[in-house]
Design a protein around this motif. Structure first.
Motif, short mmCIF file in Angstrom:
data_model
loop_
_atom_site.label_atom_id
_atom_site.label_comp_id
_atom_site.label_asym_id
_atom_site.label_seq_id
_atom_site.Cartn_x
_atom_site.Cartn_y
_atom_site.Cartn_z
N GLU A 189 -29.26 -8.79 40.88
CA GLU A 189 -28.33 -8.04 41.71
C GLU A 189 -28.80 -7.95 43.16
O GLU A 189 -27.99 -7.78 44.07
CB GLU A 189 -28.13 -6.63 41.15
CG GLU A 189 -27.31 -6.57 39.87
CD GLU A 189 -25.85 -6.89 40.13
OE1 GLU A 189 -25.26 -6.32 41.07
OE2 GLU A 189 -25.29 -7.72 39.39
N ALA A 190 -30.12 -8.07 43.38
CA ALA A 190 -30.63 -8.00 44.75
C ALA A 190 -30.11 -9.15 45.60
O ALA A 190 -30.12 -9.07 46.83
CB ALA A 190 -32.16 -8.02 44.74
N GLY A 191 -29.64 -10.22 44.95
CA GLY A 191 -29.17 -11.39 45.68
C GLY A 191 -27.87 -11.20 46.41
O GLY A 191 -27.50 -12.05 47.23
N LYS A 192 -27.14 -10.11 46.17
CA LYS A 192 -25.86 -9.93 46.85
C LYS A 192 -25.97 -9.07 48.11
O LYS A 192 -24.96 -8.68 48.69
CB LYS A 192 -24.82 -9.34 45.90
CG LYS A 192 -25.09 -7.91 45.46
CD LYS A 192 -23.99 -7.46 44.49
CE LYS A 192 -24.20 -6.03 44.03
NZ LYS A 192 -23.17 -5.60 43.07
N TYR A 193 -27.21 -8.78 48.53
CA TYR A 193 -27.44 -8.03 49.75
C TYR A 193 -28.13 -8.91 50.78
O TYR A 193 -28.95 -9.77 50.43
CB TYR A 193 -28.32 -6.81 49.47
CG TYR A 193 -27.68 -5.79 48.56
CD1 TYR A 193 -26.88 -4.77 49.07
CD2 TYR A 193 -27.88 -5.84 47.19
CE1 TYR A 193 -26.30 -3.83 48.24
CE2 TYR A 193 -27.30 -4.90 46.34
CZ TYR A 193 -26.52 -3.90 46.87
OH TYR A 193 -25.94 -2.97 46.04
N PRO A 194 -27.87 -8.73 52.08
CA PRO A 194 -28.62 -9.46 53.10
C PRO A 194 -30.11 -9.16 53.01
O PRO A 194 -30.51 -8.02 52.75
CB PRO A 194 -28.02 -8.93 54.41
CG PRO A 194 -26.65 -8.44 54.04
CD PRO A 194 -26.78 -7.91 52.65
N LEU A 195 -30.93 -10.15 53.26
CA LEU A 195 -32.38 -9.97 53.13
C LEU A 195 -32.92 -8.95 54.12
O LEU A 195 -33.93 -8.30 53.84
CB LEU A 195 -33.09 -11.31 53.32
CG LEU A 195 -32.98 -12.31 52.16
CD1 LEU A 195 -33.63 -13.63 52.53
CD2 LEU A 195 -33.60 -11.74 50.89
N VAL A 196 -32.26 -8.81 55.27
CA VAL A 196 -32.78 -7.89 56.28
C VAL A 196 -32.71 -6.44 55.83
O VAL A 196 -33.31 -5.56 56.46
CB VAL A 196 -32.00 -8.05 57.61
CG1 VAL A 196 -32.26 -9.41 58.22
CG2 VAL A 196 -30.50 -7.83 57.40
N TYR A 197 -31.98 -6.16 54.76
CA TYR A 197 -31.91 -4.80 54.24
C TYR A 197 -33.18 -4.41 53.49
O TYR A 197 -33.36 -3.24 53.14
CB TYR A 197 -30.71 -4.64 53.30
CG TYR A 197 -29.37 -4.66 53.99
CD1 TYR A 197 -29.26 -4.79 55.38
CD2 TYR A 197 -28.20 -4.56 53.26
CE1 TYR A 197 -28.03 -4.82 56.00
CE2 TYR A 197 -26.96 -4.58 53.88
CZ TYR A 197 -26.88 -4.72 55.25
OH TYR A 197 -25.66 -4.74 55.86
N PHE A 198 -34.05 -5.38 53.21
CA PHE A 198 -35.25 -5.13 52.42
C PHE A 198 -36.49 -5.18 53.31
O PHE A 198 -36.49 -5.87 54.35
CB PHE A 198 -35.40 -6.17 51.30
CG PHE A 198 -34.25 -6.20 50.32
CD1 PHE A 198 -34.22 -5.32 49.25
CD2 PHE A 198 -33.20 -7.09 50.47
CE1 PHE A 198 -33.17 -5.33 48.35
CE2 PHE A 198 -32.15 -7.12 49.58
CZ PHE A 198 -32.13 -6.23 48.52
N PRO A 199 -37.59 -4.51 52.91
CA PRO A 199 -38.86 -4.64 53.64
C PRO A 199 -39.36 -6.08 53.59
O PRO A 199 -38.97 -6.86 52.72
CB PRO A 199 -39.79 -3.69 52.88
CG PRO A 199 -38.90 -2.75 52.14
CD PRO A 199 -37.65 -3.53 51.82
N LYS A 200 -40.23 -6.43 54.53
CA LYS A 200 -40.74 -7.79 54.62
C LYS A 200 -41.39 -8.24 53.33
O LYS A 200 -41.23 -9.39 52.90
CB LYS A 200 -41.75 -7.89 55.77
CG LYS A 200 -41.15 -7.69 57.15
CD LYS A 200 -40.19 -8.82 57.51
CE LYS A 200 -39.67 -8.67 58.93
NZ LYS A 200 -38.71 -9.75 59.28
N SER A 201 -42.15 -7.36 52.69
CA SER A 201 -42.83 -7.74 51.44
C SER A 201 -41.82 -8.07 50.34
O SER A 201 -42.00 -9.02 49.57
CB SER A 201 -43.76 -6.61 50.97
OG SER A 201 -43.02 -5.40 50.81
N VAL A 202 -40.72 -7.29 50.28
CA VAL A 202 -39.69 -7.54 49.27
C VAL A 202 -38.94 -8.83 49.60
O VAL A 202 -38.59 -9.60 48.70
CB VAL A 202 -38.72 -6.35 49.18
CG1 VAL A 202 -37.62 -6.63 48.17
CG2 VAL A 202 -39.47 -5.08 48.80
#
Length: 259
Positions: A189-202
């Motif tokens: 499910e994490a794949g449907k969000y833009p990557l910039v919404y997550f911390p760099k490590s994630v």
């Protein structure tokens, strides 16, 4: 290759005939699958509305990610997911015997034998959302960028399927791995969000170990002009493929059979 192509086509035709036996249920499943994708837009758009001032993402661009994610996961849930969910039962109940005695590659047959054509409805819905979002966001669909984005999408889908396969192969080593399937679906499910919404490590994890970010987020970054090193992704995919084949051979040696 022709032999395996004929085998796959026979399995697909059988799956279609199986669905046509229960037409109303197939239609309901297809509609529910498409509705699930549309409803999945709500939390993403809410988060985008809150965060777009900081990271520059807009609703239409997010719509492209969700649409592309829905189309790709629809393909996975049609051709791969039904089989990976059965691996644990194959091992615990000894049903893998019926696969191992067939004159085909057992790993390939166990991965692609069962299909759910009703899930393909989500592919059409997802692509429609992606095209509408790209038009609303004024994304220039350059053929070269489209080809690169398609390669990233294929890399993400195959890479995540390989990860999921390795997780379910733990059934050969443990008493049961059935809960692993639910974990894999939640991680995806994490794949449907833009990557910039997550911390760099994630972000690093979502583009390497758990490649859910490669399914849609990275391809959309490519379409918007963000440079991404495709050879690195292909190298990771090759490593993952080799590891999955090795894992199957090592794990299947522990299979005790039904008798």
């Amino acid at each position: 290759m022709k032999r395996y192509a004929r085998l796959w086509w026979s399995c697909f035709r059988q799956a279609v005939r199986r669905d046509l036996q229960f037409r109303s249920q197939t239609i309901i499943n297809a509609v529910a699958s498409a509705a699930e994708l549309v409803l999945g837009l709500i939390p993403v758009l809410i988060l985008t509305g809150i965060a777009q001032a900081a990271d520059g993402w807009s609703g239409p661009l997010t719509l492209v990610i969700v649409g592309l994610y829905g189309a790709c996961t629809g393909l996975m849930d049609c051709f791969v997911t039904p089989n990976l969910r059965r691996i644990d039962g194959y091992v615990r109940r000894g049903e893998l015997d019926l696969i191992l005695i067939r004159p085909v590659n057992a790993q390939l047959f166990a991965t692609f034998r069962w299909m759910e054509p009703a899930e393909l409805g989500r592919v059409l819905t997802g692509l429609s959302l992606a095209v509408a979002g790209a038009h609303a966001a004024n994304v220039q669909l350059d053929p070269a960028l489209l080809a690169q984005a398609a390669l990233w999408t294929a890399t993400g889908c195959i890479g995540y399927s390989l990860l999921w396969a390795n997780l379910v192969y733990l059934a050969f080593w443990l008493d049961s791995t059935d809960p692993v399937n639910d974990v894999a679906l939640q991680l995806r499910e994490a794949g449907k969000y833009p990557l910039v919404y997550f911390p760099k490590s994630v972000q690093l994890v979502l583009t390497t170990i758990v490649p859910a970010g490669l399914i849609a987020a990275v391809p959309v970054d490519v379409l918007t002009g963000t440079a991404t090193a495709l050879p690195a992704g292909l190298l990771l995919l090759a490593i993952g493929f080799a590891f999955t084949v090795l894992h199957w051979h090592l794990a299947s040696r522990r299979y005790s059979s039904a008798s």
